[in-house]
Enzyme design. Sequence first.
Site, PDB file in Angstrom:
ATOM      1  CB  SER A 209      -0.890   0.047   1.132  1.00  0.00           C
ATOM      2  OG  SER A 209      -2.058   0.921   1.171  1.00  0.00           O
ATOM      3  CG  ASN A 210      -0.324   4.668  -1.252  1.00  0.00           C
ATOM      4  OD1 ASN A 210      -0.894   5.222  -0.600  1.00  0.00           O
ATOM      5  ND2 ASN A 210      -0.817   4.161  -2.452  1.00  0.00           N
ATOM      6  NE  ARG A 211       4.169   8.591   4.462  1.00  0.00           N
ATOM      7  CZ  ARG A 211       4.881   9.833   4.547  1.00  0.00           C
ATOM      8  NH1 ARG A 211       6.117   9.845   3.599  1.00  0.00           N
ATOM      9  NH2 ARG A 211       4.629  10.768   5.234  1.00  0.00           N
ATOM     10  CB  SER A 212      -2.947   7.686   0.542  1.00  0.00           C
ATOM     11  OG  SER A 212      -4.264   8.535   0.214  1.00  0.00           O
ATOM     12  CB  ALA A 276      -2.305   7.331  -3.356  1.00  0.00           C
TER      13      ALA A 276
END
Length: 416
Positions: A209-212, A276
């Site tokens: 995943s990502n930091r959004s 994101a």
Amino acid sequence: MPLAGKELILGVTGSIAAYKAAYLLRELRRAGAQVTVVTTAHAERFVGALTWRTLSGRAALSDLFDPRSEEAVEHVALAERAHAVIVAPATANILAKAAHGLADDFLSTLLLAARCPVLMAPAMDGGMWAHPATAASVATLRARGVTVLEPEAGELASGLAGTGRLPEVEAILEAIHRLLTPARDLSGERVLVTSGPTREPIDPVRYLSNRSSGKMGHAIATAALRRGAEVVLISGPTSLTPPPGAVYVPVQTAEEMREAALQQLASVTIVIKAAAVADYRVKDPRASKIKSSKTEGLTLELVPNPDILKELAARRGRAFIVGFAAETGEVRASGAEKLRSKGIDLLVANDVSQQGIGFESDDNQVLLLDRWGGAVELPRMSKLQVAGAILDRVLALRAAAAPAPDPARPHRRPLP
Ligand code: CTP
């Protein structure tokens, strides 16, 4: 502060939920509003005048004939000064009194004198809410333009479950913001917002995943709703509560987001793709948990996810398409290239390497690039303000440039 300069009256009636009005009052003050609390005699038995005075910085009013209170005789002046009257919690009794125009105490008299918007947040036993008498009061008030919120279902003070709980403070606050937002310039629009990260499974317990955080997308949904739009919010996993009134579609993966967005595309007029999206997913997510191995490494094979934004732009129909670009340095050049390669109308570019803006933060600083060659650099501001500025720009661009039937050959008109 969004409610700076607003004079509000908070009416509190005799329900156990009166204590929640103290939280509401604190949030209204934090948002910059000046608040005068008006209580009924029964409300005073639940929460004392000192609480209201401390939180509002003003004496709470209750008795029409209190000789110590100058304001007490000024209910008409008070009603005239107010930008809105909020009654939270509102008992079945105050709903009935307001519906019939009875004026036998300060609050009911004030409600009869008020010409500003009125919002009532009911709280009562489930049987009282369901009673035809209450239903008739609510119908009368709504027909007269009063905003009566729906109470929530759940556990009630009686210990029984039912519909009658005071709506959450956040929901009441949001309704107040909408009541006080004069620009309803998005009514008739249906806005699709995607928000948050996507989660691509590796095995049943792990993911990429990502930091959004989803804050930007949720702010856009909130701003559009306040301005009268219908909003469909497709969101990856976040800890945020969806704004009340949005059609909320929770998703996990990019493929789920793509499917949900394509399903909505034909019915929307504006698409804002703040999510994101993970660019890659694991080719073969394992069905069972990958065991740790102290001796061997682990190699995951990744395959590209579909570019949702590009596909939406290609099939846009009448919809105006807005994309986001998370960049690190070279924002203008790579933003312009992204705008072109994705075939979209407006790109919101931000430099996510800067401290205090972008991912996870409450503020953002963006550059708005449009396909007619315009570039607007916005100062750093809250994500809700950025959301408002994006919506302003969409409306301005759409008004100036007729929708181009062929995205490759944009029309040229004088631009704002
Ligand atoms: N986006 C999308 N589908 C993807 C990747 C991105 O719809 N598979 C959308 C995002 O929602 C955003 C825009 O495309 O509106 C740009 O996202 P960004 O991550 O900045 O760009 P990428 O296309 O991934 O390009 P790169 O990572 O190479 O900068």
